[in-house]
Design an enzyme around this catalytic site. Structure first.
Site, short mmCIF file in Angstrom:
data_model
loop_
_atom_site.label_atom_id
_atom_site.label_comp_id
_atom_site.label_asym_id
_atom_site.label_seq_id
_atom_site.Cartn_x
_atom_site.Cartn_y
_atom_site.Cartn_z
N LYS A 10 -7.65 1.53 -3.16
CA LYS A 10 -7.30 1.05 -1.82
C LYS A 10 -7.45 2.15 -0.76
CE LYS A 10 -5.09 -1.07 1.57
NZ LYS A 10 -5.64 -2.16 2.33
N THR A 33 0.87 -1.18 0.00
CA THR A 33 0.00 0.00 0.00
C THR A 33 0.90 1.22 0.00
OG1 THR A 33 -1.67 -1.15 1.29
CG2 THR A 33 -1.82 1.24 1.22
N LYS A 82 -1.53 5.12 8.56
CA LYS A 82 -0.73 5.26 7.32
C LYS A 82 -1.66 5.43 6.12
CE LYS A 82 1.64 2.31 4.04
NZ LYS A 82 2.08 0.97 3.68
#
Ligand code: NAD
Length: 289
Positions: free
Chosen positions: A168, A93, A243
């Protein structure tokens, strides 16, 4: 197929093991000797550098902590070192811009590359039930699909390079906000004297329903088994949620999108992790409400 796997940590370890189970010859590299020893136990051949590991590879899969590391690993040791016929798949990611920059550099050197971040945590990585969101050309997606299918239950083409990462972070921005909203609602329900199992039975079948409610209920002993039943250990660390929310806010700023709920979720997870809870599952934020 000869597949190089870089980054065999919590997620990558199980993913590489599933590629081995699917009959692939997996060549593994990780900076951690302990992680590599586990990869060897799972049937991977291990290497002491990325360059050695990508030698002769037909595909390279990476599962690394962040964009800076992805950029440096591909820039220094994959692009120009793996055969140009190899398909490159980054499942980490990372931010959309870095995903596009790395894919552009790969394309300029003759490689096909996809960004293919995942939804689903460590259990899904081990169980081969991840959902992959893929950014890249039609051709690259067609080549990536059978490799990713060995590690997941769904492989979806989101669009051009960077589109997988965009999907995502948008998805996880929903997840962060709905988890906090779900936690708030349970805390309020309790103060209003509702039985929490009863509230779950109602809300999980009513319009308050979400994945945070029905698949990952933050209240111990209520709903399906979840990290709440395990002292909020395992699952998806609050630091990783933070994050992903930071990546979403950064992307929103870049395109001038308004994300007030995402912004508030980021503030709450930043405070939660600053108080030493970064390693707890992200649903543990209920303890602060
Ligand atoms: P992790 O820290 O367990 O694993 C990362 C691995 O990369 C480590 O083993 C580390 O030694 C290795 N590494 C770091 N730098 C390296 C380098 N230069 N060369 C080779 N190896 C290197 O992290 P994780 O939980 O497996 O997460 C990996 C990625 O997956 C992250 O981008 C994360 O955001 C994403 N992700 C994680 C989850 C989750 O639930 N853990 C869920 C979805 C997505």
């Amino acid at each position: 197929m000869k597949i190089t796997f870089i980054g065999l940590g919590n997620m990558g370890g199980g993913m590489a093991a599933n590629l081995v189970k699917a009959g692939h010859e997996v060549h593994a590299f990780d900076l951690s000797a302990e992680t590599l020893a586990r990869a060897a136990e799972n049937g991977c051949a291990t290497y002491t550098s990325v360059r050695e590991a990508v030698h002769g590879a037909e595909a390279v899969v990476s599962m690394l902590p962040n964009g800076a590391i992805v950029n440096s690993v591909y820039g220094a040791d994959v692009i120009g070192h793996a055969p140009a016929s190899a398909l490159l798949l980054d499942c980490s990611t990372i931010d959309v811009d870095t995903a596009r920059t790395v894919a552009d550099a790969a394309k300029a050197a003759g490689y096909a590359m996809v960004d293919a971040p995942v939804s689903g945590g460590i259990a899904a990585a081990n169980g081969g039930t991840l959902t992959f969101m893929v950014g890249g050309s039609d051709d690259a997606f067609t080549r990536a699909e059978p490799i990713l299918s060995a590690m997941g239950k769904a492989v979806i083409h989101a669009g051009a390079s960077g589109a997988g990462q965009a999907a995502k972070i948008c998805n996880n921005m929903i997840l962060g906000a709905t988890m906090i909203a779900t936690c708030e609602a349970f805390a309020l329900a309790e103060k209003l004297g509702l039985d929490l199992q009863t509230f779950f039975d109602i809300s999980s079948k009513a319009s308050g329903q979400s994945w945070s409610m029905t698949s990952y209920c933050p209240v111990p002993g209520v709903g399906p088994a979840s990290p709440a039943d395990n002292g909020y250990q395992g699952g998806f660390a609050a630091a990783l949620m933070l994050k992903d929310l930071k990546l979403a806010l950064e992307a929103a700023q870049g395109v001038g999108a308004k994300v007030p709920m995402g912004t508030r979720a980021e503030e709450l997870y930043a405070a939660f992790t600053a108080n030493g809870n970064g390693g707890s599952d992200f649903s543990a934020i209920i303890k602060t409400l």
